[in-house]
Write a protein that holds these residues in place. Structure first.
Motif, PDB file in Angstrom:
ATOM      1  N   ASN A  32      11.607   3.034  25.563  1.00 46.48           N
ATOM      2  CA  ASN A  32      12.738   2.296  26.125  1.00 46.48           C
ATOM      3  C   ASN A  32      13.957   2.672  25.277  1.00 46.48           C
ATOM      4  O   ASN A  32      14.019   2.336  24.090  1.00 46.48           O
ATOM      5  CB  ASN A  32      12.471   0.790  26.069  1.00 46.48           C
ATOM      6  N   CYS A  89      12.975   4.658  29.887  1.00 46.12           N
ATOM      7  CA  CYS A  89      13.639   3.681  30.751  1.00 46.12           C
ATOM      8  C   CYS A  89      14.941   3.242  30.093  1.00 46.12           C
ATOM      9  O   CYS A  89      15.213   3.586  28.943  1.00 46.12           O
ATOM     10  CB  CYS A  89      12.731   2.497  31.068  1.00 46.12           C
ATOM     11  N   GLU A  90      15.722   2.497  30.848  1.00 47.06           N
ATOM     12  CA  GLU A  90      17.069   2.057  30.442  1.00 47.06           C
ATOM     13  C   GLU A  90      18.014   3.242  30.239  1.00 47.06           C
ATOM     14  O   GLU A  90      18.692   3.366  29.229  1.00 47.06           O
ATOM     15  CB  GLU A  90      17.038   1.143  29.203  1.00 47.06           C
ATOM     16  N   THR A 125      14.439   4.494  35.492  1.00 44.34           N
ATOM     17  CA  THR A 125      13.384   5.160  34.741  1.00 44.34           C
ATOM     18  C   THR A 125      13.588   6.669  34.849  1.00 44.34           C
ATOM     19  O   THR A 125      14.282   7.149  35.752  1.00 44.34           O
ATOM     20  CB  THR A 125      11.996   4.790  35.305  1.00 44.34           C
ATOM     21  N   HIS A 174       9.416   0.268  34.459  1.00 46.04           N
ATOM     22  CA  HIS A 174      10.205  -0.702  33.704  1.00 46.04           C
ATOM     23  C   HIS A 174      10.213  -1.972  34.547  1.00 46.04           C
ATOM     24  O   HIS A 174      11.063  -2.164  35.413  1.00 46.04           O
ATOM     25  CB  HIS A 174      11.627  -0.191  33.461  1.00 46.04           C
ATOM     26  N   GLY A 216       5.080   2.798  30.357  1.00 47.73           N
ATOM     27  CA  GLY A 216       6.281   2.030  30.636  1.00 47.73           C
ATOM     28  C   GLY A 216       6.487   0.836  29.737  1.00 47.73           C
ATOM     29  O   GLY A 216       5.646   0.501  28.896  1.00 47.73           O
ATOM     30  N   ASP A 217       7.639   0.207  29.955  1.00 51.19           N
ATOM     31  CA  ASP A 217       7.931  -1.105  29.380  1.00 51.19           C
ATOM     32  C   ASP A 217       7.593  -2.096  30.487  1.00 51.19           C
ATOM     33  O   ASP A 217       8.335  -2.238  31.459  1.00 51.19           O
ATOM     34  CB  ASP A 217       9.412  -1.189  29.000  1.00 51.19           C
ATOM     35  N   ASP A 281       5.299  -2.065  25.563  1.00 54.65           N
ATOM     36  CA  ASP A 281       5.286  -0.642  25.914  1.00 54.65           C
ATOM     37  C   ASP A 281       3.857  -0.124  25.783  1.00 54.65           C
ATOM     38  O   ASP A 281       3.250  -0.213  24.702  1.00 54.65           O
ATOM     39  CB  ASP A 281       6.235   0.117  24.996  1.00 54.65           C
TER      40      ASP A 281
END
Length: 347
Positions: A32, A89-90, A125, A174, A216-217, A281
């Motif tokens: 992330n 992500c983010e 993502t 995410h 992923g988160d 995560d």
């Protein structure tokens, strides 16, 4: 002269060994990136916070510093070679990933994929992978339909062909946050889990021995309802031949196994909220990557990746990742999450 030649031969030998070893496994990572925004206003997105005159006073200079910091961590992974498959992500858009690669990771032969997200802030993502090892065969984008027409990040999937031999399905997630309370927001993460599981079932219908990597988160932990009951990702402690035998004896090829569970059970986490470490995560794989003979997860290679230089050294947040911001105060760090990594062995 002889001494110099000897040193050169040793170095060359070490380099060759490193290259050979690097061909014996695939390094997988997820991170992330904590709000990787550009400093330009996008009228279609709610990105005002990350503008020069916004709350965060975000600008090109701070973005360049962020690029440098992210690249420093990425380069340090996989014994200095960088990961082969890297989910993120983010990130506001694909252009930022391409800029990160061209400015700071230009020698890694990386390419990126990051389709536009329906998320109101515009964060999405993405995936970065080695073009000299993988060929992109297909991209999947699954929207998570939430109550009240709330828009959240797409689940990104790619089908990758490794050196014209092995096919991998990689999904980057995410999931909706816990804002408003963990139990109150749980239904949103359950929806995300159901959306991903539906796609996974489609993959298994086409290939019951599919090699699937999910990362992923998840904003939930390995034993939460969304992951355990709806995604159907089972906890696994990879420590014995007996465990492999047990999994081998099961008939269900659509089983998923959560590689993060062991670290979670030891009290580790990738993100610290108040005084508690959370394993938000995670990396999850299909049964074939646990019991496979030619291609399989390297037992206990999953870890929360904590390079010394990105750890907060003193004060109240000692031991946590050194972030870009503390609230609205610019700190100039890396991210508020630690990355997670794992290895896939190639026989």
């Amino acid at each position: 002269m002889k001494k110099m030649l000897f040193i050169f031969l040793i170095s060359l030998s070490s380099f060759t060994c490193a290259q050979n070893n690097n061909d014996k496994f695939i390094s997988v990572a997820f991170w992330n990136l904590e709000n990787l925004f550009d400093a330009k206003d996008d009228t279609q997105k709610n990105d005002e916070e990350f503008l020069p005159d916004g709350l965060k006073q975000w600008n090109d200079e701070r973005l360049d510093r962020k690029f440098y910091n992210l690249a420093r961590v990425i380069r340090s992974m996989n014994d200095g070679n960088g990961p082969d498959i890297f989910g993120v992500c983010e990130v506001e858009h694909k252009y930022l990933l391409d800029s990160l690669i061209s400015k700071h990771l230009f020698d890694k032969n990386y390419i990126s994929e990051s389709p536009e997200s329906p998320d109101e802030r515009g964060i999405q993502t993405g995936i970065i992978f080695r073009a000299d090892k993988f060929k992109l065969l297909e991209t999947y984008t699954d929207a998570v339909k939430l109550e009240g027409n709330i828009k959240t990040r797409l689940i990104l999937g790619v089908k990758l062909l490794y050196k014209n031999s092995e096919t991998f399905y990689v999904f980057v997630n995410h999931w909706p946050s816990r804002r408003g309370g963990e139990s109150e927001s749980e239904i949103r993460r359950i929806k995300a889990a159901q959306t991903l599981r539906k796609r996974i079932e489609q993959v298994f219908n086409n290939d019951k021995y599919a090699k699937i990597i999910i990362m992923g988160d998840f904003n939930d932990e390995p034993i939460n309802n969304s992951i355990l009951s709806h995604l159907k990702a089972k906890p696994i402690i990879c420590d014995s031949a007996e465990m492999i035998e047990k999994i081998n004896s099961r008939v269900d090829n659509s089983d998923l196994f959560n590689l993060a569970y062991h670290s979670y059970s030891l009290g580790e986490g990738s993100y610290k909220h108040q005084d508690n470490w959370n394993m938000l995560d995670q990396i999850i794989v299909s049964r074939e990557l646990i019991i496979g003979k030619k291609v399989r997860y390297q037992c206990n290679s999953f870890q929360v990746y904590k390079p010394e230089f990105m750890i907060t050294k003193t004060g109240k947040y000692q031991g946590t990742p050194f972030p870009t911001y503390g609230g609205n105060r610019y700190l100039g760090g890396y991210s508020d999450h630690f990355p997670v990594i794992a290895k896939i062995i190639l026989e």
